[in-house]
Design a protein around this motif. Structure first.
Motif, PDB file in Angstrom:
ATOM      1  N   ALA A 142       0.827  -1.197   0.000  1.00  0.00           N
ATOM      2  CA  ALA A 142       0.000   0.000   0.000  1.00  0.00           C
ATOM      3  C   ALA A 142       0.858   1.241   0.000  1.00  0.00           C
ATOM      4  N   PRO A 144       0.123   5.831   4.358  1.00  0.00           N
ATOM      5  CA  PRO A 144      -1.145   6.387   4.803  1.00  0.00           C
ATOM      6  C   PRO A 144      -1.040   7.875   5.112  1.00  0.00           C
ATOM      7  N   GLY A 173      -9.968   7.292   2.503  1.00  0.00           N
ATOM      8  CA  GLY A 173      -9.484   6.809   1.219  1.00  0.00           C
ATOM      9  C   GLY A 173     -10.587   6.731   0.194  1.00  0.00           C
ATOM     10  N   VAL A 212      -8.075   1.704   0.168  1.00  0.00           N
ATOM     11  CA  VAL A 212      -7.012   2.653  -0.183  1.00  0.00           C
ATOM     12  C   VAL A 212      -7.028   2.871  -1.688  1.00  0.00           C
ATOM     13  N   ASN A 213      -7.211   1.784  -2.414  1.00  0.00           N
ATOM     14  CA  ASN A 213      -7.425   1.821  -3.860  1.00  0.00           C
ATOM     15  C   ASN A 213      -8.166   0.546  -4.230  1.00  0.00           C
ATOM     16  N   HIS A 270      -6.992  -2.516   1.171  1.00  0.00           N
ATOM     17  CA  HIS A 270      -7.846  -1.905   2.182  1.00  0.00           C
ATOM     18  C   HIS A 270      -7.126  -1.827   3.520  1.00  0.00           C
ATOM     19  N   HIS A 271      -7.498  -0.826   4.307  1.00  0.00           N
ATOM     20  CA  HIS A 271      -6.910  -0.565   5.619  1.00  0.00           C
ATOM     21  C   HIS A 271      -8.010  -0.401   6.668  1.00  0.00           C
ATOM     22  N   ASP A 282      -6.949   6.742   8.777  1.00  0.00           N
ATOM     23  CA  ASP A 282      -6.328   5.438   8.634  1.00  0.00           C
ATOM     24  C   ASP A 282      -5.706   5.046   9.977  1.00  0.00           C
ATOM     25  N   THR A 327       0.544  -4.033   8.894  1.00  0.00           N
ATOM     26  CA  THR A 327      -0.462  -3.275   8.157  1.00  0.00           C
ATOM     27  C   THR A 327      -1.820  -3.674   8.696  1.00  0.00           C
TER      28      THR A 327
END
Length: 353
Positions: A17, A20, A270, A291-292, A296-297, A308, A320
């Protein structure tokens, strides 16, 4: 981007990722405690935490099957197997881990549709398998300190209905919305208020979509939808009656807070999809966000700001945080996280000044 609620962790969890964003000003840092590897389960699984920091989780047994477990005071104990059942998952706990609920399966394969799945509750590591509403399967999703257990079970007509099980052992069908076909209860607070989801037909169509619902005093209330929304699930409720969940708005999935009759979009640090998984009695909310398209976070929402959760870890921690599953009144958070070696672990975050 529209993705099913139950498969976020499977789809997103194993990619690198970008860095953040900055955390919310004044938020605490956290001490991370590794609770061990959690084998993948392709179902509505979630770690849980109670008021004193005990954690409900699952671990692989000697045969590689997932088994419900309890982490407490630095030690993890797997639950005993019931005869005829090969795997199990804990989903919620209360009262210092003295009462744990979840489900157990006749298969060691989490995607075996031919297996029988039954709700259970456990005291002292000894699970008791529960019945159904007349059908084959059931799952327990929530429990409160008074011993009320909620979940979903199959009926004789093979419909999935929400249930509540009292401390006396009677399983009661919580019913459906008008013209609905299914429902599920995901959480119950100390006062006995229950939240979940129930489907209803779209106007003029034969398509059924879930609505977030509240059961209180034997009455079911439809909590509605976000503006321009199509569906919603309520996933958690705290002692004050604040409710969180996730909702569909056009092609997006958004996290929401329902408070004093209003459903509020929590935003995201995000991208979409965003899912709120738990709310503490202090009002903190945890969940996950994209996140994209491939990552994912975990997120933390506090005092109207969302960030985040990874930004609160010490730099170079090697972890993470993928999904926030539970938060207690002390601000402790339990997460699913990826280690530096790429394994998925359960971790406990304890705030430090």
């Amino acid at each position: 981007m529209k993705l099913p609620y139950l498969v976020f962790i499977a789809f997103f969890g194993f990619c690198s990722a970008p860095a953040p964003a900055a955390p919310v000003a004044g938020a605490p840092q956290y001490q991370l405690t590794d609770l061990g590897v959690t084998p993948f389960i392709a179902d509505n699984t979630s770690l849980s935490i109670d008021a004193d920091g005990s954690v409900g989780l699952w671990r692989a047994d000697a045969e590689g099957a997932a088994q419900a477990a309890l982490w407490r005071n630095g030690a993890t104990a797997l639950f005993l197997r019931n005869p005829g059942y090969r795997s199990s998952v804990s989903r919620s706990l209360s009262a210092g881990g003295t009462l744990v609920v979840g489900w157990t399966s006749t298969s060691g394969n989490s995607v075996d549709s031919l297996a029988t799945t039954r709700a259970f509750f456990a005291r002292g590591g000894k699970p008791v398998v529960l019945g159904t509403l007349g059908g084959r399967d059931s799952q327990a999703f929530g429990v409160n300190a008074k011993g009320l257990i909620v979940g979903a079970a199959q009926t004789k007509a093979r419909e999935r209905h929400a249930f509540v099980l009292s401390s006396g052992g009677v399983m009661r069908d919580l019913g459906l919305l008008p013209a609905g076909r299914s429902s599920a209860a995901y959480a119950v607070n100390a006062a006995g208020a229950i939240v979940g989801a129930a489907d209803a037909p779209l106007a003029g169509a034969k398509i059924f979509m879930n609505h977030a619902v509240l059961w209180r005093g034997g009455k079911m209330t439809d909590l509605g939808l976000l503006p321009e929304g199509q569906w919603a699930y309520a996933t958690a409720i705290n002692s004050r009656g604040d409710i969180v969940g996730l909702a569909g708005v056009k092609a997006d999935t958004r996290a929401f807070l329902y408070r004093e009759g209003h459903m509020i979009d929590l935003g995201s640090p995000g991208d979409d999809p965003v899912s709120a998984r738990a709310i503490g009695d202090n009002g903190e909310i945890v969940g996950m966000f994209a996140v994209n398209e491939r990552i994912h976070h975990a997120f933390l929402w506090k005092n109207g700001e969302i960030a985040d959760l990874n930004t609160y870890l010490p730099k170079g921690s090697g972890w993470t945080l993928l999904q926030g599953d539970g938060v207690n009144a002390r601000g402790q958070i339990v997460c699913q996280a990826r280690s530096a070696q790429g394994e998925i672990h359960a971790v406990l975050l304890t705030p430090v000044q």
